[in-house]
Write an enzyme that holds these catalytic residues in place. Structure first.
Site, PDB file in Angstrom:
ATOM      1  N   GLY A   8       0.905  -1.121  -0.103  1.00 59.87           N
ATOM      2  CA  GLY A   8       0.153   0.036   0.097  1.00 59.87           C
ATOM      3  C   GLY A   8       0.913   1.218  -0.079  1.00 59.87           C
ATOM      4  O   GLY A   8       0.479   2.138   0.868  1.00 59.87           O
ATOM      5  N   GLY A  11      -0.488   4.824  -0.887  1.00 62.03           N
ATOM      6  CA  GLY A  11      -1.673   5.240  -0.071  1.00 62.03           C
ATOM      7  C   GLY A  11      -1.294   6.303   0.846  1.00 62.03           C
ATOM      8  O   GLY A  11      -0.248   6.851   0.780  1.00 62.03           O
ATOM      9  N   GLN A  12      -2.381   6.914   1.478  1.00 61.25           N
ATOM     10  CA  GLN A  12      -2.240   8.233   2.235  1.00 61.25           C
ATOM     11  C   GLN A  12      -1.086   7.971   3.393  1.00 61.25           C
ATOM     12  O   GLN A  12      -0.174   8.680   3.466  1.00 61.25           O
ATOM     13  CB  GLN A  12      -3.689   8.492   3.116  1.00 61.25           C
ATOM     14  CG  GLN A  12      -3.280   9.659   3.854  1.00 61.25           C
ATOM     15  CD  GLN A  12      -4.569  10.224   4.861  1.00 61.25           C
ATOM     16  OE1 GLN A  12      -5.254   9.094   5.202  1.00 61.25           O
ATOM     17  NE2 GLN A  12      -4.726  11.368   5.126  1.00 61.25           N
ATOM     18  N   ARG A  36      -2.720  -1.183  -7.717  1.00 56.10           N
ATOM     19  CA  ARG A  36      -3.590  -0.540  -8.781  1.00 56.10           C
ATOM     20  C   ARG A  36      -3.145   1.078  -8.693  1.00 56.10           C
ATOM     21  O   ARG A  36      -3.216   1.665  -9.734  1.00 56.10           O
ATOM     22  CB  ARG A  36      -5.106  -0.670  -8.450  1.00 56.10           C
ATOM     23  CG  ARG A  36      -5.629  -2.054  -8.523  1.00 56.10           C
ATOM     24  CD  ARG A  36      -7.222  -2.014  -8.704  1.00 56.10           C
ATOM     25  NE  ARG A  36      -7.915  -3.356  -8.402  1.00 56.10           N
ATOM     26  CZ  ARG A  36      -7.453  -4.286  -9.406  1.00 56.10           C
ATOM     27  NH1 ARG A  36      -7.288  -4.088 -10.492  1.00 56.10           N
ATOM     28  NH2 ARG A  36      -8.222  -5.379  -9.107  1.00 56.10           N
ATOM     29  N   ASP A  53      -0.126  -7.774  -5.572  1.00 57.15           N
ATOM     30  CA  ASP A  53      -1.302  -7.777  -5.348  1.00 57.15           C
ATOM     31  C   ASP A  53      -1.582  -8.817  -4.069  1.00 57.15           C
ATOM     32  O   ASP A  53      -1.402  -9.960  -4.192  1.00 57.15           O
ATOM     33  CB  ASP A  53      -2.045  -8.455  -6.536  1.00 57.15           C
ATOM     34  CG  ASP A  53      -3.744  -8.746  -6.322  1.00 57.15           C
ATOM     35  OD1 ASP A  53      -4.175  -9.507  -7.301  1.00 57.15           O
ATOM     36  OD2 ASP A  53      -4.103  -8.367  -5.136  1.00 57.15           O
ATOM     37  N   TYR A 143     -15.116  -2.475   7.075  1.00 54.30           N
ATOM     38  CA  TYR A 143     -13.797  -2.111   7.322  1.00 54.30           C
ATOM     39  C   TYR A 143     -13.525  -2.395   8.728  1.00 54.30           C
ATOM     40  O   TYR A 143     -12.406  -2.870   9.055  1.00 54.30           O
ATOM     41  CB  TYR A 143     -13.703  -0.490   7.007  1.00 54.30           C
ATOM     42  CG  TYR A 143     -12.296   0.097   7.288  1.00 54.30           C
ATOM     43  CD1 TYR A 143     -12.488   0.823   8.473  1.00 54.30           C
ATOM     44  CD2 TYR A 143     -11.215  -0.164   6.637  1.00 54.30           C
ATOM     45  CE1 TYR A 143     -10.922   1.878   8.716  1.00 54.30           C
ATOM     46  CE2 TYR A 143     -10.199   0.500   6.911  1.00 54.30           C
ATOM     47  CZ  TYR A 143      -9.982   1.242   8.088  1.00 54.30           C
ATOM     48  OH  TYR A 143      -8.894   2.082   8.102  1.00 54.30           O
ATOM     49  N   LYS A 147     -10.662  -4.861  10.416  1.00 50.11           N
ATOM     50  CA  LYS A 147      -9.411  -4.471  11.463  1.00 50.11           C
ATOM     51  C   LYS A 147      -9.606  -5.182  12.716  1.00 50.11           C
ATOM     52  O   LYS A 147      -8.567  -5.436  13.161  1.00 50.11           O
ATOM     53  CB  LYS A 147      -9.738  -2.781  11.816  1.00 50.11           C
ATOM     54  CG  LYS A 147      -9.402  -2.101  10.659  1.00 50.11           C
ATOM     55  CD  LYS A 147      -7.969  -2.184  10.062  1.00 50.11           C
ATOM     56  CE  LYS A 147      -7.708  -1.084   9.186  1.00 50.11           C
ATOM     57  NZ  LYS A 147      -6.340  -1.457   8.638  1.00 50.11           N
ATOM     58  N   ILE A 173      -6.710  10.213   9.898  1.00 51.62           N
ATOM     59  CA  ILE A 173      -5.408  10.738   9.628  1.00 51.62           C
ATOM     60  C   ILE A 173      -5.235  11.861   8.729  1.00 51.62           C
ATOM     61  O   ILE A 173      -6.171  11.832   7.524  1.00 51.62           O
ATOM     62  CB  ILE A 173      -4.235   9.772   8.880  1.00 51.62           C
ATOM     63  CG1 ILE A 173      -4.212   8.622   9.823  1.00 51.62           C
ATOM     64  CG2 ILE A 173      -2.955  10.364   8.809  1.00 51.62           C
ATOM     65  CD1 ILE A 173      -3.639   8.917  11.476  1.00 51.62           C
TER      66      ILE A 173
HETATM   67  C1  VAH Z   1     -11.321   6.110   7.016  1.00 52.58           C
HETATM   68  N1  VAH Z   1      -9.356   7.705   7.243  1.00 52.58           N
HETATM   69  O1  VAH Z   1     -11.923   7.087   7.347  1.00 52.58           O
HETATM   70  C2  VAH Z   1      -9.903   6.249   7.349  1.00 52.58           C
HETATM   71  C3  VAH Z   1      -9.873   5.790   8.863  1.00 52.58           C
HETATM   72  C4  VAH Z   1     -10.363   6.122  11.138  1.00 52.58           C
HETATM   73  C5  VAH Z   1     -10.747   6.252   9.756  1.00 52.58           C
HETATM   74  O2  VAH Z   1      -9.466   4.554   8.999  1.00 52.58           O
HETATM   75  O3  VAH Z   1     -11.848   5.133   6.579  1.00 52.58           O
END
Ligand code: VAH
Length: 321
Positions: A8, A11-12, A36, A53, A143, A147, A173
């Protein structure tokens, strides 16, 4: 010498973690892995890059072997709002991808795997204020579920298979290097683009939606400090709360308005992202991270706003508004 693979990397967080790790360990020892999303030129031109990937065990295993990796920072993830729309992709990346990274790391005898968790690992039944490190976790987003899976699977590989797995539950973040993406907390990034370009911003979360947030330099330092901590002093492994600040959109707008004359913010709620945000903590108890590896944030709301306006203003080619 540590040999690191960062998934990643476009990514950010990944796009800022790679330069920080290269500064610490030498550019040639940190391989930036994208998929990607194209890897930014500054990363591509400064050290080794590859394409992985994470949904393919074979590709993860091959990258570890080919680059003689001993440490993985696994940053690939489909963020909260997009994961609700694309459950298939989120399942592949956030669940299967994470399993592939842990399994390939264990199979190749790696020294360490860093996995970011998130405040999303908590749900609507969790105590919202000063959320304890060890408490009820019943997230109602894919999501967040992924986690919790990562935290539990990381603990499994650590305690049962002897793989050194570590991770922190990151807040929202804020950063200026990459554009806002498909997260729920990205309003706190997009507001700065709106302030600098148009002196206005329309926020998709309600004015009083309080969330734990962290400025990118603190986030990078939390990941690296945890990675460098003495394992024997850790009682937790892949599930540390790390806090820095908590604010609402209206508090952030007030702080921006003090520095950008004429800035205004209005609201058009996105019910999907509002529901996600309402299931997350207001603030975190990060005492475990402070006790076990001396975590201490450096940026508060004012310092973050000042630094964001200065750096984003420079990136957008405009003086600070
Ligand atoms: C999101 N920036 O908004 C991410 C983060 C806690 C939020 O995991 O999905």
């Amino acid at each position: 010498m540590r040999r690191i693979l960062v998934t990643g990397a476009a990514g950010q967080i990944g796009s800022e973690l790679v330069p920080a790790l290269r500064k610490l360990y030498g550019a040639d020892n940190v391989v930036a892995a994208g998929h990607r999303t194209p890897i930014p030129d500054d990363i591509k031109l400064a050290g080794p890059c590859t394409t992985v990937d994470v949904c393919s065990y074979e590709e993860v295993d091959a990258a570890i072997r080919h680059h003689h990796v001993d440490t993985v920072y696994h940053m690939s993830s489909i963020l909260s709002a997009l994961a609700e729309e694309r459950r298939d992709v989120a399942h592949q990346v956030n669940i299967n991808g994470l399993y592939n990274v842990l399994e390939a790391s264990a199979a190749n005898g790696l020294e360490r795997v860093m996995l970011p968790s998130s405040i999303a690992a908590f749900g609507p039944d969790t105590p919202r204020d000063n959320t304890p490190n060890d408490t009820l976790q019943r997230p109602n987003t894919l999501y967040g579920i992924s986690k919790v899976f990562g935290e539990l699977l990381g603990e499994y590989y650590c305690s049962k298979l002897g793989l050194d797995v570590r991770g922190a539950r990151l807040p929202g973040i804020i950063s200026w290097k990459t554009e806002p993406t498909a997260g729920t907390t990205d309003y706190a990034v997009a507001i700065f683009y709106g302030a600098i370009r148009d002196r206005r911003y329309t926020c998709y979360l309600g004015p009083d939606t309080r969330l734990p947030m962290m400025y990118m330099p603190d986030a990078i330092r939390s990941i690296i400090d945890l990675a460098q901590a003495d394992f024997d002093k850790l009682k937790h492994h892949a599930d540390f709360n790390v806090g820095a600040m908590s604010f609402t959109p209206s508090e952030l707008a007030e702080a921006v308005g003090k520095r950008v004359p004429g800035f205004t913010m209005d609201y058009e709620l996105d019910p999907r992202r509002q529901a996600i945000a309402d299931s997350w903590p207001n603030s975190l108890d990060d005492g475990a991270a402070r006790r076990e590896w001396a975590w201490a944030p450096r940026y508060d709301l004012g310092a973050m706003v000042d630094d964001m306006l200065e750096n984003l203003g420079r990136k957008l080619g405009t003086t600070k508004a």
